[in-house]
Design an enzyme around this catalytic site. Structure first.
Site, PDB file in Angstrom:
ATOM      1  N   HIS A 287     -35.424  45.160  -5.028  1.00 27.75           N
ATOM      2  CA  HIS A 287     -34.632  45.011  -6.049  1.00 27.75           C
ATOM      3  C   HIS A 287     -34.873  43.667  -6.944  1.00 27.75           C
ATOM      4  CE1 HIS A 287     -31.100  47.534  -5.111  1.00 27.75           C
ATOM      5  NE2 HIS A 287     -31.839  47.780  -3.874  1.00 27.75           N
TER       6      HIS A 287
ATOM      7  N   LYS B 139     -22.230  38.213 -15.618  1.00 25.07           N
ATOM      8  CA  LYS B 139     -23.001  38.389 -14.549  1.00 25.07           C
ATOM      9  C   LYS B 139     -23.247  37.215 -13.812  1.00 25.07           C
ATOM     10  CE  LYS B 139     -26.012  39.655 -17.991  1.00 25.07           C
ATOM     11  NZ  LYS B 139     -26.496  40.991 -17.638  1.00 25.07           N
ATOM     12  N   ARG B 140     -23.947  37.217 -12.728  1.00 18.27           N
ATOM     13  CA  ARG B 140     -24.171  35.823 -12.050  1.00 18.27           C
ATOM     14  C   ARG B 140     -25.055  34.937 -13.041  1.00 18.27           C
ATOM     15  NH1 ARG B 140     -23.443  35.844  -6.621  1.00 18.27           N
ATOM     16  NH2 ARG B 140     -24.117  33.594  -6.577  1.00 18.27           N
TER      17      ARG B 140
ATOM     18  N   LYS C 217     -31.491  34.761 -16.219  1.00 12.43           N
ATOM     19  CA  LYS C 217     -30.444  35.655 -17.247  1.00 12.43           C
ATOM     20  C   LYS C 217     -30.131  34.806 -18.552  1.00 12.43           C
ATOM     21  CE  LYS C 217     -28.538  37.742 -13.358  1.00 12.43           C
ATOM     22  NZ  LYS C 217     -28.507  39.295 -13.434  1.00 12.43           N
TER      23      LYS C 217
ATOM     24  N   THR D 112     -26.951  46.760 -14.275  1.00 12.73           N
ATOM     25  CA  THR D 112     -26.267  47.525 -14.352  1.00 12.73           C
ATOM     26  C   THR D 112     -24.864  47.339 -15.086  1.00 12.73           C
ATOM     27  OG1 THR D 112     -25.458  46.689 -12.046  1.00 12.73           O
ATOM     28  CG2 THR D 112     -26.891  48.758 -11.964  1.00 12.73           C
TER      29      THR D 112
ATOM     30  N   LYS E 236     -22.712  49.835 -17.504  1.00  8.87           N
ATOM     31  CA  LYS E 236     -21.189  49.769 -17.848  1.00  8.87           C
ATOM     32  C   LYS E 236     -20.781  49.634 -19.147  1.00  8.87           C
ATOM     33  CE  LYS E 236     -21.648  48.354 -13.118  1.00  8.87           C
ATOM     34  NZ  LYS E 236     -21.673  46.994 -12.363  1.00  8.87           N
TER      35      LYS E 236
HETATM   36  C1  NBG Z   1     -30.531  43.029  -8.222  1.00  3.10           C
HETATM   37  C2  NBG Z   1     -31.306  42.732  -9.726  1.00  3.10           C
HETATM   38  C3  NBG Z   1     -30.671  43.551 -10.843  1.00  3.10           C
HETATM   39  C4  NBG Z   1     -30.431  44.984 -10.386  1.00  3.10           C
HETATM   40  C5  NBG Z   1     -29.699  45.046  -8.876  1.00  3.10           C
HETATM   41  C6  NBG Z   1     -29.394  46.228  -8.405  1.00  3.10           C
HETATM   42  C7  NBG Z   1     -30.989  41.546  -6.132  1.00  3.10           C
HETATM   43  C8  NBG Z   1     -31.961  40.980  -5.413  1.00  3.10           C
HETATM   44  N1  NBG Z   1     -31.583  42.419  -7.342  1.00  3.10           N
HETATM   45  O1  NBG Z   1     -31.406  43.462 -11.857  1.00  3.10           O
HETATM   46  O2  NBG Z   1     -31.420  41.414 -10.021  1.00  3.10           O
HETATM   47  O3  NBG Z   1     -29.787  45.695 -11.418  1.00  3.10           O
HETATM   48  O4  NBG Z   1     -30.423  44.233  -7.901  1.00  3.10           O
HETATM   49  O5  NBG Z   1     -30.585  47.028  -8.526  1.00  3.10           O
HETATM   50  O6  NBG Z   1     -29.811  41.038  -6.187  1.00  3.10           O
END
Ligand code: NBG
Length: 835
Positions: A371, A562-563, A568, A668, A672
């Site tokens: 991920h 988002k975080r 980001k 994601t 949405k």
């Molecule tokens: C996160 C990514 C996102 C991705 C999500 C789901 C982790 C390690 N990865 O970009 O930063 O959409 O995983 O795949 O949290």
């Protein structure tokens, strides 16, 4: 032949509970008295919430029993999803909708004089995850049930989930998320379903006559893993899958040792120490945390899950050699990668399968999803720690590594560097175990989560592995569940689509394409704007409640949710807020808007917390400047979680997806938002690229350096300050920070952030600023044309079907797991009011 599972034993025939509103009303009232133990006359709203949850869970578990029976009957291949995180959110409404009894239950409650919305709001979010990774796991479980795949989720039942974020004096303050304090009606504790999990101790080697040595792992400490089951209902299907979360409990033997020695206090203290394993979720998103407790959490849930999987397969009478035809295990990121070694230990040590046969089985069972490419997220454990905590696993890893490197040496003789790069043991940094390497070596398929991410995995992180095993790497672009993120979150838009094209799209999102022609229909556009507007009113109410800031539903809603992470680039958006503010102050016309930020920072991530403070301080000046009024409001929405996302997303017009290209694996939230008719402003990063391809480049605002350009630019080592003149206002914007114009008392932070941008700027905020600001202007001018904007927004909605999680799960099922869907048939509804 498919026997009806209820024929198995006639005495155990189920008679399904009815689901008409009168029966539900009866069940809710009964549950209030019998389960909650309250007199309806005295019941509080939370009592009613629990009562209705108990009434619904009875109906879900019935279907679970039937699902399980049918899977057992039909000898299906099962999928086991191993994830440290599940970001589920509230369960009541999702369960009601997926069970198809939302309206009937609302009616039942109304008849009882209880308002559904009032009690639904009281449910705590199940926030057992950090961000996208955990939410993806929750979407995947829901989709497996919806599509009828025999899927099992495994994870940890954290006593405390993701912390609650409060804002105090502009800064983030973390409060514990005591989500279980009122009990949880959705879970089924299984005190009889316990597995011992060992830590520490030592390994004894036994010499066998057949030449293969065998090993026993002895002594050390044991903890018990106890199962809690959360049935997961498929949408409008009879299938109900199971999410099994493990909680740590002290073993009885462990207590007894001290009790017998008369040390009562010590026994009880040790008990609570072993139970800390499942106490709290580590609140780090996309960063690894090298703590011993984290390693213990990972091994704890992996070991319990694999023991459970072995048990199930043996009970069903399957031979261990046949496991690859009966079980697919998916590793959600590297966190559960120790599973590869644990699976080998169970096969070799506990079930006496010869090593090479065991290795063949393991590789055919496991698959691994990566991920992130961010180096700080890739888990590595010091060899010394691993030797101490999991001594048997360390030996197994050594042997896996030895045999793997032999194979490489054979294929690429003399390439010593290659061996060093591929080795599971990193010899360069004080000897560490590279968990991602273990996952790749032990899996038959490795996937990235968006096309760009997978291709970067092949070119960079796993380039050497890709060279030796190109067929092992595939892409599976992420998706989102339209049940939560459209049908539940946006009933207005759902009804609009239904009124135009019917409701088939709810089962097969591809059919949303039929909505495309309505983008050019004026009446549909007007309806769309009315729906947006009422979604904005709903959000404005929540914002006022949580922050006290009053926002107008008349203006553009521009959101970055988002975080909080440097990559980001919340700072990029914040610089743009400052630009807008300065332009207003200079008497320029700007498009009126609300800029809404939301997201949590890891408690130990100082820079991210500083960014939150900066946003709040800028917001404070902007929002209280009478010269600005409703033309610009800047809101930091606290404690972003699944349930608030479901209110923010349907109200958004503009979706900020502005990460430095090459850093966001997929994203994601971008999906949405676009699905709900927000237009994206974004870089060519992660899934943004595929979103552009789907919605058309005229319906998205793309800007900035590409991943390749970022790479090239990085090599050129320009000082960030060289960009100050790339945009007529950039110098003034950074100056406002540097001089502390927005500082509320503490100038130092603002000055420090300005020098960070001018001197370091590791994520190229200044380099991309001019392009970003220009893209914002493009967005604003389109927004000025309501008809053209609505058309583009509706085209986004109609063209997002590819990003359904159902497509994602189908790709996993077909290309990795090799499982087929099984529609559960019984219990058969004799009349439509039965579940
Ligand atoms: C996160 C990514 C996102 C991705 C999500 C789901 C982790 C390690 N990865 O970009 O930063 O959409 O995983 O795949 O949290």
């Amino acid at each position: 032949m498919t026997a009806s599972p209820d024929d198995i034993n006639p005495r155990h025939q189920l008679s399904p509970l009815a689901c008409d509103s009168a029966s539900l009303r009866q069940s809710i009232r009964d549950a209030l008295v019998r389960e909650v133990g309250k007199d309806p006359d005295l019941a509080t709203p939370r009592d009613w919430l629990h009562a209705v949850s108990f009434a619904i869970r009875e109906r879900i578990i019935e279907r679970r029993v039937v699902t399980r029976r049918q899977f057992a009957e039909e000898d299906v291949k099962r999928v086991y999803y191993l994830s440290m995180e599940y970001l589920i959110g509230r369960m009541l409404e999702a369960n009601l909708r997926n069970m198809g009894i939302f309206e009937a239950t609302q009616q039942a409650l109304q008849d009882l004089g209880v308002d559904f919305r009032t009690i639904a709001r009281l449910e705590e979010d199940a926030a057992l995850g950090n961000g996208g990774l955990g939410r993806l796991a929750a979407c995947i479980l829901e989709s497996m049930a919806t599509q009828g795949y025999p899927g099992y989720g495994y994870g940890i039942r954290y006593e405390f989930g993701m912390f609650q974020q409060h804002i105090e004096h502009f800064r983030q303050v973390e409060h514990p998320d005591n989500w279980l304090r009122f009990g949880n009606p959705w879970e089924f504790p299984r005190p009889e379903k316990v597995f011992p999990v060992r830590f520490y101790g030592y390994v004894i080697e036994h010499h066998e006559s057949n030449g293969e040595n065998c090993y026993t792992w002895e002594d050390g400490e044991q903890v018990l893993a106890m199962a809690y089951d959360y049935p997961t209902a498929g949408y409008e299907r009879r299938n109900v899958n199971n999410l099994r979360l493990w909680a740590a409990k002290a073993t009885r033997n462990f207590d007894l040792r001290y009790f017998n020695e008369g040390d009562y206090i010590r026994a009880v203290a040790d008990k609570s120490e072993s139970e800390t394993i499942s106490m709290v979720l580590y609140p780090n998103d996309a960063t690894a945390i090298g703590r011993e407790l984290r390693l213990k959490q990972e091994y704890f849930f992996v070991s319990a899950s694999l023991q459970d999987i072995f048990d199930r397969n043996l009970q069903l009478g399957y031979a261990l050699e046949d496991l690859p035809n009966k079980a697919a295990i998916q590793l959600n990121d590297t966190h559960p990668a120790i599973a590869v070694a644990e699976f080998m230990r169970l096969l070799v040590d506990e079930h006496h399968v010869p090593w090479h046969k065991a290795w063949d089985i393991t590789r055919r069972v496991f698959a691994y999803t990566n991920h992130t490419l961010m180096p700080e997220a890739l888990e590595t454990w010091p060899v010394a720690l691993m030797e101490r905590v999991l001594p048997r696993h360390m030996l197994i890893i050594y042997r896996i590594n030895h045999e793997f490197l032999e194979e490489v040496r054979h294929r690429f003789p003399g390439d010593h560097d290659l061996l060093g790069r591929l080795s599971i043991i990193d010899e360069g940094h004080g000897r560490r175990v590279r968990m991602a390497h273990l996952a790749v070596v032990g899996s038959h398929k490795v996937n990235g989560v968006a096309a760009l991410h997978t291709s970067l995995l092949k070119q960079t992180l796993f380039a050497d592995f890709y060279r030796i095993w190109p067929e092992r790497f595939i892409n599976v672009t992420n998706g989102v569940t339209p049940r939560l993120w459209m049908i539940q979150a946006n009933p207005g838009l759902t009804a609009l689509i239904e009124s135009r094209i019917g409701s088939d799209w709810k089962f097969d999102l591809d059919r949303l394409k039929q909505f495309t022609p309505y983008a050019s229909d004026e009446a549909t556009r007007a309806d769309f704007r009315a729906i947006k507007r009422s979604n904005k009113e709903r959000l404005a109410g929540l914002v006022k409640n949580r922050t006290g800031v009053v926002i107008s539903p008349e203006v553009m809603y521009d959101v970055q949710i988002k975080r909080i992470h440097e990559y980001k680039r919340q700072l990029l958006k914040l610089l743009h807020v400052i630009e807008l503010y300065q332009r207003i102050r200079d008497g320029e016309e700007v498009l009126p808007r609300v800029v809404l930020f939301a997201g949590k920072a890891a408690p130990g991530y100082q820079r991210a917390k500083d960014i939150i403070q900066l946003i709040n301080e800028v917001a404070d000046i902007v929002n209280n400047d009478p010269a600005v009024g409703d033309r610009l409001k800047c809101v930091f929405f606290p404690n972003y979680e699944v349930s608030s996302a479901a209110i923010i997303i349907p109200a958004a017009d503009l979706s900020q997806q502005i990460s430095t290209a090459g850093f966001e694996a997929s994203g994601t939230g971008n999906m949405k938002l676009a699905l709900n008719g927000a237009l994206t402003i974004g870089t060519l990063d992660g899934a943004n690229i595929e979103i552009r391809d789907a919605v058309g480049s005229e319906n998205i605002f793309i800007f900035g350096m590409t991943a390749a350009e970022v790479n090239e630019y990085r090599g050129q080592r320009h000082p960030p300050s060289a960009h100050l003149d790339s945009h007529p206002r950039l110098r003034g914007i950074v100056d406002a920070l540097r001089t502390g114009f927005f500082a509320n008392g503490g100038r130092a932070l603002h000055a420090q952030m300005a020098s960070y941008l001018l001197e370091e700027d590791p994520f190229f905020v200044l380099a991309d600023y001019a392009a970003y600001s220009e893209a914002c202007t493009r967005a604003d001018s389109l927004y000025g044309h309501a008809e053209a904007w609505s058309e583009a927004a509706l085209l986004n909605v109609a063209r997002m079907s590819y990003f359904s999680i159902d497509r994602t799960v189908r790709e996993y099922a077909e290309n990795i797991w090799e499982v087929t869907p099984e529609a559960v048939q019984a219990p058969c509804p004799k009349d439509p009011n039965e579940c």
